[in-house]
Write a protein that holds these residues in place. Structure first.
Motif, PDB file in Angstrom:
ATOM      1  N   TYR A 131      38.274  50.576  50.483  1.00 20.05           N
ATOM      2  CA  TYR A 131      38.208  50.220  49.042  1.00 20.05           C
ATOM      3  C   TYR A 131      36.980  49.485  48.573  1.00 20.05           C
ATOM      4  O   TYR A 131      36.361  48.842  49.353  1.00 20.05           O
ATOM      5  CB  TYR A 131      39.444  49.452  48.740  1.00 20.05           C
ATOM      6  CG  TYR A 131      40.779  49.884  48.982  1.00 20.05           C
ATOM      7  CD1 TYR A 131      41.131  50.563  50.238  1.00 20.05           C
ATOM      8  CD2 TYR A 131      41.305  50.429  47.342  1.00 20.05           C
ATOM      9  CE1 TYR A 131      42.465  51.079  50.012  1.00 20.05           C
ATOM     10  CE2 TYR A 131      42.578  51.109  47.771  1.00 20.05           C
ATOM     11  CZ  TYR A 131      43.202  51.399  48.775  1.00 20.05           C
ATOM     12  OH  TYR A 131      44.449  52.067  48.856  1.00 20.05           O
ATOM     13  N   GLN A 160      35.252  47.844  45.105  1.00 20.02           N
ATOM     14  CA  GLN A 160      35.687  46.853  44.105  1.00 20.02           C
ATOM     15  C   GLN A 160      34.417  46.555  43.447  1.00 20.02           C
ATOM     16  O   GLN A 160      33.708  45.896  43.894  1.00 20.02           O
ATOM     17  CB  GLN A 160      36.511  45.979  44.228  1.00 20.02           C
ATOM     18  CG  GLN A 160      37.026  44.996  43.383  1.00 20.02           C
ATOM     19  CD  GLN A 160      37.874  43.807  43.660  1.00 20.02           C
ATOM     20  OE1 GLN A 160      37.490  43.249  44.645  1.00 20.02           O
ATOM     21  NE2 GLN A 160      39.017  43.433  43.133  1.00 20.02           N
ATOM     22  N   LYS A 170      37.218  44.521  38.232  1.00 19.18           N
ATOM     23  CA  LYS A 170      37.975  45.876  38.172  1.00 19.18           C
ATOM     24  C   LYS A 170      39.152  45.596  39.668  1.00 19.18           C
ATOM     25  O   LYS A 170      38.742  44.785  40.379  1.00 19.18           O
ATOM     26  CB  LYS A 170      37.216  47.050  38.477  1.00 19.18           C
ATOM     27  CG  LYS A 170      36.278  47.282  37.467  1.00 19.18           C
ATOM     28  CD  LYS A 170      37.038  47.694  36.159  1.00 19.18           C
ATOM     29  CE  LYS A 170      36.073  47.873  35.107  1.00 19.18           C
ATOM     30  NZ  LYS A 170      36.659  48.269  33.619  1.00 19.18           N
ATOM     31  N   GLY A 171      40.103  46.341  39.682  1.00 17.56           N
ATOM     32  CA  GLY A 171      41.025  46.296  40.680  1.00 17.56           C
ATOM     33  C   GLY A 171      40.250  47.428  41.941  1.00 17.56           C
ATOM     34  O   GLY A 171      39.320  48.097  41.560  1.00 17.56           O
ATOM     35  N   PRO A 172      40.440  47.177  43.071  1.00 17.09           N
ATOM     36  CA  PRO A 172      39.895  47.882  44.381  1.00 17.09           C
ATOM     37  C   PRO A 172      40.587  49.245  44.114  1.00 17.09           C
ATOM     38  O   PRO A 172      41.357  49.932  43.577  1.00 17.09           O
ATOM     39  CB  PRO A 172      40.477  47.575  45.384  1.00 17.09           C
ATOM     40  CG  PRO A 172      41.149  46.128  45.297  1.00 17.09           C
ATOM     41  CD  PRO A 172      41.307  46.290  43.728  1.00 17.09           C
TER      42      PRO A 172
END
Lengths: 114, 113
Positions: free
Chosen positions: B36, B38, B42-44
Motif C-alpha cells: 500500500y 500512503q 490520505k488513507g493507504p
C-alpha cells in the motif's frame, strides 16, 4: 462513487469523554474494518465486520466498540477516551468473494485525547 | 508481536534510482501480500499485490519479488520519481480469515530531484 467516507476529519477529546467515529461505504462491500495508525507502528486492526449484524475483534480492540446495523455503515465508538487512543483512525471496506482481497481505505480521522 | 517486519524505516533515493523495500513474515497461512502507498493526510491505497504461487509481479515501474522459502517479499521501484515520495506499507493476509491485513511498520520514501 464516493468510496469510503469518514467523519469527522479531526477531533480533540478530553480524557474520559466519548465519541463515535463514522464510516460509510457506497460500494456494497460486505467486509468493513477499523484500523488505527500510530507513528512507526503501521496500521493495527481494531475491529472488523463480515456483514450486517456481525462484528469481531482485531488486534487492538480494548477501549473501543463497534456495531454494524447496515451494509453501508460501520461506526466506531470510543468510551472513556484515554491519551493512549490518540491516533489516526482509518476505516476500510472489502468485497467478499473468492480471491478478492483489496481493501479500500477512507481518508482517516485524526483524534487527539488530552 | 509484529506479524510482518518491514525495513528500512526510511529511504532516500535520487531521481531515476531504484528504491527497494523489504518485508518478512512468519505465518505460513498468509497467501496474499499487498503493498500500500500512503501520501500525507490520505488513507493507504493498494499499489500492487502478489500471491505465493508466483515469484515476481510487475506493474509498470513497480515490481514485487517473492521468496516463499525464505518468507520474504520486497518492493522495487524502478526509475524512482519525486512523485513516488510517500510511505509504503507491506501487508499480508490469509484467505481463511476475513481478509484481515497485517501491516508492516512502513517505509518513508523520499525521492530527491
Amino acid at each position: 462513487n464516493a468510496g469510503v467516507t469518514q467523519t469527522p476529519k479531526f477531533r480533540i477529546l478530553k480524557i474520559g469523554q466519548s465519541m463515535t467515529l463514522q464510516c460509510t461505504q457506497d460500494m456494497n462491500h460486505n467486509y468493513m474494518y477499523w484500523y488505527r495508525q500510530d507513528p512507526g507502528m503501521g496500521l493495527k486492526l481494531i475491529y472488523y465486520s463480515v456483514g450486517a449484524g456481525i462484528t469481531d475483534k482485531g488486534e487492538v480492540p480494548n477501549g473501543y466498540n463497534v456495531s454494524r446495523s447496515t451494509t453501508e455503515d460501520f461506526p466506531l465508538r470510543l468510551e472513556l477516551a484515554a491519551p493512549s487512543q490518540t491516533s489516526v483512525y482509518f476505516c476500510a471496506s472489502s468485497s467478499a468473494g473468492q480471491g478478492i482481497y483489496e481493501q479500500y481505505f477512507g481518508p482517516g480521522t485524526r483524534l487527539t485525547v488530552t | 508481536q509484529q506479524q510482518v517486519k518491514q525495513s528500512p524505516q526510511s529511504l532516500i533515493v535520487q531521481k531515476g534510482g531504484i528504491s527497494i523495500i523489504n518485508c518478512a513474515y512468519e505465518n505460513t497461512a498468509f497467501d496474499y501480500f499487498p503493498w500500500y502507498q500512503q501520501f500525507p493526510g490520505k488513507g493507504p491505497a493498494l499499489l500492487i499485490a502478489i500471491r505465493p504461487d508466483v515469484s515476481e509481479k510487475k506493474e509498470g515501474r513497480f515490481t514485487i519479488s517473492f521468496n516463499k522459502s525464505a518468507k520474504q517479499f520486497s518492493l522495487h521501484i524502478m526509475d524512482s520519481q519525486p512523485g513516488d515520495s510517500a510511505t509504503y506499507f507491506c501487508a499480508a493476509s490469509s484467505q481463511t480469515g476475513a481478509n484481515n491485513l497485517f501491516f508492516g511498520t512502513g517505509t518513508r520514501l523520499t525521492v530527491i530531484p
